[in-house]
Each structure stands twice: as structure tokens, then as C-alpha cells.
Design an enzyme around this catalytic site. Structure first.
Site, short mmCIF file in Angstrom:
data_model
loop_
_atom_site.label_atom_id
_atom_site.label_comp_id
_atom_site.label_asym_id
_atom_site.label_seq_id
_atom_site.Cartn_x
_atom_site.Cartn_y
_atom_site.Cartn_z
N CYS A 296 0.84 -1.20 0.00
CA CYS A 296 0.00 0.00 0.00
C CYS A 296 0.87 1.25 0.00
O CYS A 296 2.03 1.22 0.41
CB CYS A 296 -0.92 0.01 1.22
SG CYS A 296 -2.12 -1.35 1.22
N GLN B 71 -11.55 -8.76 -11.40
CA GLN B 71 -11.14 -7.58 -10.65
C GLN B 71 -11.03 -7.94 -9.17
O GLN B 71 -11.85 -8.70 -8.64
CB GLN B 71 -12.15 -6.45 -10.85
CG GLN B 71 -12.29 -5.97 -12.28
CD GLN B 71 -11.12 -5.12 -12.75
OE1 GLN B 71 -10.14 -4.92 -12.03
NE2 GLN B 71 -11.22 -4.61 -13.96
N GLU C 117 -11.16 -12.92 -27.44
CA GLU C 117 -10.05 -13.14 -26.50
C GLU C 117 -9.10 -14.14 -27.15
O GLU C 117 -9.53 -15.11 -27.78
CB GLU C 117 -10.59 -13.69 -25.18
CG GLU C 117 -9.55 -14.12 -24.18
CD GLU C 117 -8.67 -12.99 -23.71
OE1 GLU C 117 -7.45 -13.07 -23.98
OE2 GLU C 117 -9.17 -12.05 -23.10
N CYS D 163 -6.61 0.02 -16.44
CA CYS D 163 -6.01 -0.01 -15.11
C CYS D 163 -4.71 0.79 -15.07
O CYS D 163 -4.02 0.80 -14.06
CB CYS D 163 -5.77 -1.45 -14.66
SG CYS D 163 -4.65 -2.36 -15.75
#
Length: 445
Positions: free
Chosen positions: A80, A277, A327, A401
């Protein structure tokens, strides 16, 4: 200015990564961990031609936005980045990161960040490496900032309690039974890492990563007796000398081959390899925002590129005439087809192949009204973008992202006849630097 020298400075602002910004001898200096308005002493760590980086030595006048990090390992762990500031400030920085990165685009409607309702305990996937300490005890944790040394922890507070309990239990087993832990330097040992996934339906999957096949039946027996929520346990075999965690070979040790996720009322089978996710609640809000920006109608034909297991595709299907998911990974396409059956959807079609090749075939067959893409962090290949441009697909919904590669791709699209109309930041990765973005681009006449 010289490396190692300490200066007293006033922090003037934030940069895009949340670092404090000040000026020393007319040079911009980024002070890691400093907040706007603070007076600190900062030690110069490295110097570049136009800027420098510094670390805090002492906080002389703290900001009212500073808080004590919720995590006791925050100072050392590399997981973090923003626990030293109030969450409102984190969101402001992430909004600013999007606007600053997209500053060259004209007349973009920037929406407020979709902030998280829950900033701790949100991760539904955890990769936990193991090591041995100086006392030869087995430990686990995350890598120290800018190193490959594990910081031992008891729990990760952005993961849920059950995940932390499972990892703690596995570590006890490894110590009691003296299981050999893999050593990266010597390339010896058995046990490498654990991956744990869980879903909103409270189903857990455990993946044990080891260098070779091994009888883990005792561990499996103890785990399923202790944790009734575990529905699947795999052994992943990775014998390679590499930092890549997962190998190519999986062996089901217990339970179901998949666990079931629920995203916007649709069911999805999640395998060890599935992309999902890591923040379920924010994932739903991200997808809802993408669908809102697209303004889908029941007469539209849509493409979902980089579709993975079909989590966006099947949510599009309920709103349009037909949707194609593309994909290149065969296992993901098989997963998507199963998910289509699971949800009784008949107006979706999944295609295995390179997006740039399959798009041409589809556009030549029928009129495509919109295309979604959610590429990996590196963004889109230029060949793919050239195909979208060549096919003149009227509307693009770009989920990213990585705001930097998103802006790069959007720049190329604008240079070739598209315009960025709207952009929304979404906080999927609370207390870290990362921010998700969803953009709407339209073809100019």
C-alpha cells in the site's frame, strides 16, 4: 543540492503519485510520504537533471490530513502507498492524476471519482509468498518497498479475515510438519506461495504453489475441516527459476474445479487462471459506469475485446441485440462460453483469436455500433488500434487499469478521427496509487 543532504522545506502540492512537491534551489523535489502544507526535513536520495527525490527525516508541522496508518507494516511493506493520508485526499489525488494525464484532450467531461464504500478488507485475490527467517521458522508476507525481501506479517488488512485466517493456518502447518520452503537464491525447496480467491457468494479457492508434485492430503484435510467455505483446492506446479508465481500445470486436490462469482446479478465460473477484478463492489460500479457511458440500446451490435471470462460481455448482452466477445486465450474463451450457458444468454458469441483479426471479419459481416476494450496494463497494441480506426467503429468504451497507457492510446485514437468525450476515475485499489479509468470516445464525422 547533493545526495544525502537534509533540507527544511514546505510541501507545496502533490504530484500524480501522491508524493509531496517542493522546490530546493529552483529544482522540483518529490518528497515521498509528505503531505501538502507540511513543513518537513527532507533528505535528498537521488538527483536528476530537472528534479530530485527525497525522503522525510522529520515532520516539523504536520498536515491535518495526515493520519496514523491502519496497518502496522505500512512503513516497510510495498503493498500500500496512501495509508498515511485521509481517504478524501487519496481520492482527490487520483482525480487529479486522471485530469493531469488527460490535460491535452480538449472539452472532456470529467466525472467525479467513484470512491470506495469499503477501503479495507476488499481484496478477493491474494498472492502470499513464503520464506524462512533467521531462526529457520516459516514466515509469510509481502515484499519490502523496492526490494525482494519479505516483510513478515500476521494479517493484511486490505484482505478479508477468512483469507488471513487460511494463510495463518497454512503457515502453522508448514512449521509443524517442517515442509521445505523454496529459496529463490539456491533454487531449492518445495513450497513457494499461496493464492487465495473468494467470491461475493462466499466461496473460497486455495492454490498451493510448489516446485514439484507432493502429497498435501493432510493439509487439504485440515483446511476443509477448519474452513467450510473452501470449495476448491489446487496444486500449481512451478519448477522454474523465475519471479513468475504460477506455473502452467494445475492439479485439483479437492472440491470443485471452479467457484461461482456474482457480478451485477450474473453468475460467473472462476478458475485459478480467470481474470477477475480484485475489488468486487467497485468492479460492479466500474462496469455499471461503462454501461452508462455506452448508452446501449436493444438494436445495437457490440464487440467486447479482451473479453476474458466474459464478465463485461454478458452484462452487455442483456442490453443489446448481439455482442461478440474476443479473446486470444483459449481457456478464457471456454470459460466465457460456460458462463454464457450458466446465465441462459443466447445473444452473445465468443471468438478465440487476435482482436485485430477478428474485428475485421465482424465489421465486414455486419454493422458494429460500439466496441469495449479492457486491455492489460501495457495498453493496446497499435495494430489493434489501427484496425478499430480502419473499421470506423462509431463508439469506443475504454476501461483501463493504467491511466498513462490509456492516455497514450487515446492520443493515437484522437489523431486518427476519434474524440475523448467523457472520463471517470474509479477507485478499485484503495490505499494504493492505482486508479481505474473508463473513457468514452466517439468517431468524428
Amino acid at each position: 543540492m547533493e545526495i544525502g543532504r537534509v533540507y527544511k522545506v514546505l510541501i507545496e502540492d502533490y504530484d500524480m503519485n501522491g508524493y509531496g512537491v517542493c522546490h530546493i534551489e529552483s529544482k522540483v523535489v518529490f518528497v515521498i510520504g509528505a503531505l501538502k502544507g507540511e513543513t518537513v526535513t527532507a533528505k535528498i536520495e537521488n538527483i536528476h537533471k530537472k528534479y530530485a527525490f527525497a525522503s522525510i527525516q522529520d515532520i516539523l508541522i504536520p498536515s491535518s490530513d495526515r493520519q496514523v496508518p491502519e496497518c502496522p507494516y505500512y512503513e516497510y511493506c510495498g503493498g500500500c502507498d496512501m495509508m498515511h493520508m485521509k481517504y478524501e485526499v487519496e481520492c482527490m489525488i487520483k482525480e487529479g492524476k486522471l485530469k493531469q494525464t488527460f490535460r491535452k484532450f480538449k472539452d472532456v467531461l470529467f466525472h467525479p471519482i467513484i470512491s470506495a464504500r469499503k477501503t479495507l478488507g476488499y481484496r478477493n485475490k491474494v498472492m502470499m509468498p513464503f520464506a524462512v527467517d533467521l531462526d529457520l521458522d516459516t514466515i509469510y508476507g509481502f515484499f519490502e518497498k523496492k526490494s525482494h525481501r519479505i516483510v513478515p506479517i500476521d494479517q493484511c488488512i486490505i484482505s478479508d479475515d477468512v483469507t488471513n485466517d487460511i494463510i495463518y493456518y497454512i503457515n502453522r502447518f508448514l512449521n509443524i510438519f517442517h515442509v521445505k520452503i523454496y529459496d529463490e537464491d539456491t533454487h531449492k525447496g518445495l513450497f513457494r506461495e499461496v493464492m487465495i480467491r473468494h467470491t461475493a457468494t462466499n466461496e473460497y479457492m486455495v492454490v498451493i504453489v510448489a516446485t514439484h508434485d507432493y502429497d498435501f492430503s493432510v493439509l487439504v484435510k485440515y483446511l476443509v475441516e477448519e474452513f467450510k467455505c473452501i470449495k476448491s483446492i489446487y496444486l500449481n506446479i512451478n519448477p522454474e527459476k523465475t519471479n513468475v508465481v504460477l506455473g502452467n500445470k494445475y492439479k485439483l486436490l479437492y472440491g470443485n474445479p471452479v467457484i461461482i462469482e456474482d457480478i451485477l446479478t450474473h453468475k460467473f465460473q472462476v478458475s485459478p487462471q480467470s481474470f477477475m477484478q480484485v475489488n468486487h463492489d467497485q468492479c460492479e460500479r466500474l462496469y455499471a459506469e461503462a454501461l452508462r457511458l455506452a448508452d446501449l440500446r436493444n438494436d445495437m451490435i457490440v464487440i467486447d475485446a479482451y473479453c476474458g471470462m466474459g464478465s463485461i460481455t454478458l452484462n452487455i448482452a442483456r442490453r443489446v441485440k448481439k455482442v461478440y466477445g474476443i479473446e486470444i486465450v483459449p481457456s478464457a474463451i471456454e470459460n466465457a462460453k460456460e458462463n454464457m450457458k450458466l446465465n441462459n444468454i443466447s445473444n452473445a458469441e465468443f471468438i478465440c483469436g487476435a482482436c485485430e483479426d477478428e474485428i475485421i471479419k465482424l465489421v465486414n459481416k455486419e454493422k458494429i455500433d460500439a466496441i469495449f476494450f479492457d486491455p492489460p496494463r501495457k495498453g493496446c497494441d497499435q495494430k489493434f488500434l489501427d484496425t478499430v480506426i480502419q473499421m470506423k467503429i462509431p463508439q469506443i468504451i475504454y476501461i483501463s487499469c493504467n491511466v498513462a497507457t490509456c492516455a497514450r492510446d487515446c492520443t493515437y485514437l484522437e489523431e486518427n478521427g476519434y474524440k475523448v468525450m467523457e472520463a471517470t476515475p474509479v477507485d478499485l485499489f484503495s490505499r494504493t496509487l492505482h486508479v481505474e479509468t473508463v473513457c468514452l470516445l466517439t468517431k468524428e464525422n
